[in-house]
Design a protein around this motif. Structure first.
Motif, PDB file in Angstrom:
ATOM      1  N   CYS A 186       8.612  13.214  -0.893  1.00  0.00           N
ATOM      2  CA  CYS A 186       9.456  12.296  -0.119  1.00  0.00           C
ATOM      3  C   CYS A 186       9.577  12.736   1.339  1.00  0.00           C
ATOM      4  N   ASN A 187       9.670  14.039   1.554  1.00  0.00           N
ATOM      5  CA  ASN A 187       9.874  14.543   2.908  1.00  0.00           C
ATOM      6  C   ASN A 187       8.610  14.620   3.743  1.00  0.00           C
ATOM      7  N   THR A 188       7.473  14.876   3.109  1.00  0.00           N
ATOM      8  CA  THR A 188       6.255  15.083   3.896  1.00  0.00           C
ATOM      9  C   THR A 188       5.190  14.021   3.665  1.00  0.00           C
ATOM     10  N   GLU A 189       4.911  13.734   2.401  1.00  0.00           N
ATOM     11  CA  GLU A 189       3.827  12.798   2.117  1.00  0.00           C
ATOM     12  C   GLU A 189       4.184  11.349   2.439  1.00  0.00           C
ATOM     13  N   ALA A 190       5.426  10.946   2.170  1.00  0.00           N
ATOM     14  CA  ALA A 190       5.811   9.553   2.467  1.00  0.00           C
ATOM     15  C   ALA A 190       5.641   9.232   3.951  1.00  0.00           C
ATOM     16  N   THR A 225       0.832  -1.203   0.000  1.00  0.00           N
ATOM     17  CA  THR A 225       0.000   0.000   0.000  1.00  0.00           C
ATOM     18  C   THR A 225       0.864   1.250   0.000  1.00  0.00           C
ATOM     19  N   LEU A 226       1.919   1.258   0.824  1.00  0.00           N
ATOM     20  CA  LEU A 226       2.822   2.410   0.862  1.00  0.00           C
ATOM     21  C   LEU A 226       3.469   2.638  -0.509  1.00  0.00           C
ATOM     22  N   LYS A 227       3.978   1.573  -1.108  1.00  0.00           N
ATOM     23  CA  LYS A 227       4.620   1.708  -2.426  1.00  0.00           C
ATOM     24  C   LYS A 227       3.640   2.273  -3.450  1.00  0.00           C
ATOM     25  N   GLN A 228       2.442   1.734  -3.490  1.00  0.00           N
ATOM     26  CA  GLN A 228       1.448   2.163  -4.474  1.00  0.00           C
ATOM     27  C   GLN A 228       1.103   3.642  -4.284  1.00  0.00           C
ATOM     28  N   GLN A 229       0.841   4.052  -3.053  1.00  0.00           N
ATOM     29  CA  GLN A 229       0.470   5.433  -2.798  1.00  0.00           C
ATOM     30  C   GLN A 229       1.643   6.385  -3.029  1.00  0.00           C
ATOM     31  N   LEU A 230       2.841   5.957  -2.648  1.00  0.00           N
ATOM     32  CA  LEU A 230       4.011   6.811  -2.822  1.00  0.00           C
ATOM     33  C   LEU A 230       4.353   6.992  -4.296  1.00  0.00           C
ATOM     34  N   VAL A 231       4.311   5.924  -5.078  1.00  0.00           N
ATOM     35  CA  VAL A 231       4.588   6.040  -6.515  1.00  0.00           C
ATOM     36  C   VAL A 231       3.566   6.967  -7.168  1.00  0.00           C
ATOM     37  N   GLY A 232       2.311   6.841  -6.786  1.00  0.00           N
ATOM     38  CA  GLY A 232       1.283   7.726  -7.330  1.00  0.00           C
ATOM     39  C   GLY A 232       1.544   9.182  -6.995  1.00  0.00           C
ATOM     40  N   ALA A 233       1.890   9.457  -5.744  1.00  0.00           N
ATOM     41  CA  ALA A 233       2.158  10.828  -5.316  1.00  0.00           C
ATOM     42  C   ALA A 233       3.406  11.386  -5.998  1.00  0.00           C
TER      43      ALA A 233
END
Length: 171
Positions: free
Chosen positions: A89-93, A65-73
């Motif tokens: 990378c600094n805030t949303e991740a 889930t983290l990978k999917q949401q992070l790649v999208g963002a």
């Protein structure tokens, strides 16, 4: 040139208890790996304990889930340039990881060479990174690799590699 690796980490506590991100006392223990644990094998041997297997599966799901949401963002942010990706990378991740922290699950990122000191690998995280580096050294692919460590306190540590892409390094 050796690939730079980060890992996405997941600590899963027992029965919903709060779990640390690898810097707590339990994770400092170095138990002998159980069959199918402590290695970066994509097809590890089955885990004998169904509860431990369930915790590892929970870690895999959280990291997915983290990978999917992070790649999208990141994909969306890169449309406006690298500075926007740095903000992601600094805030949303960390915010995405925090949102996944339910039922004793804690998700984070770690590396040997962090930009953010909070992402410095320690204890079992260094073991996970070393196991992934060994996969790369052998010339094997990291796709599908994972690291699982079941601790005597009933918690589980789960990690997957995140290979830093050239664009990431420019940020």
């Amino acid at each position: 040139m050796r690939a730079l690796l980060r890992v996405i980490l997941c600590s899963i506590g027992l029965l919903g208890a709060a779990a640390g991100c690898g810097r707590d006392e339990a994770s400092r223990e170095k138990p002998a790996p159980a069959p199918g644990t402590g290695s970066a094998a994509a097809s590890a041997a089955p885990i004998a304990d169904p509860a431990a297997e369930a915790r590892a599966a929970k870690g895999k799901q959280a990291i997915g889930t983290l990978k999917q949401q992070l790649v999208g963002a990141l994909t969306e942010a890169l449309k406006t340039g690298a500075p926007a990706a740095i903000v992601v990378c600094n805030t949303e991740a960390p915010a995405i990881a925090q949102a996944l922290a339910v039922d004793g699950v804690k998700v984070g990122r770690a590396t040997r060479k962090p930009r953010n000191p909070a992402n410095a690998a320690a204890d079992w995280q260094l073991e996970a990174i070393a196991s992934f580096e060994e996969v790369v050294r052998r010339g094997d692919k990291l796709e599908g690799a994972s690291f699982v460590r079941h601790l005597p306190d009933g918690s589980t540590r789960y990690a997957e590699p995140l290979v830093i892409q050239p664009l990431c390094v420019t940020c």
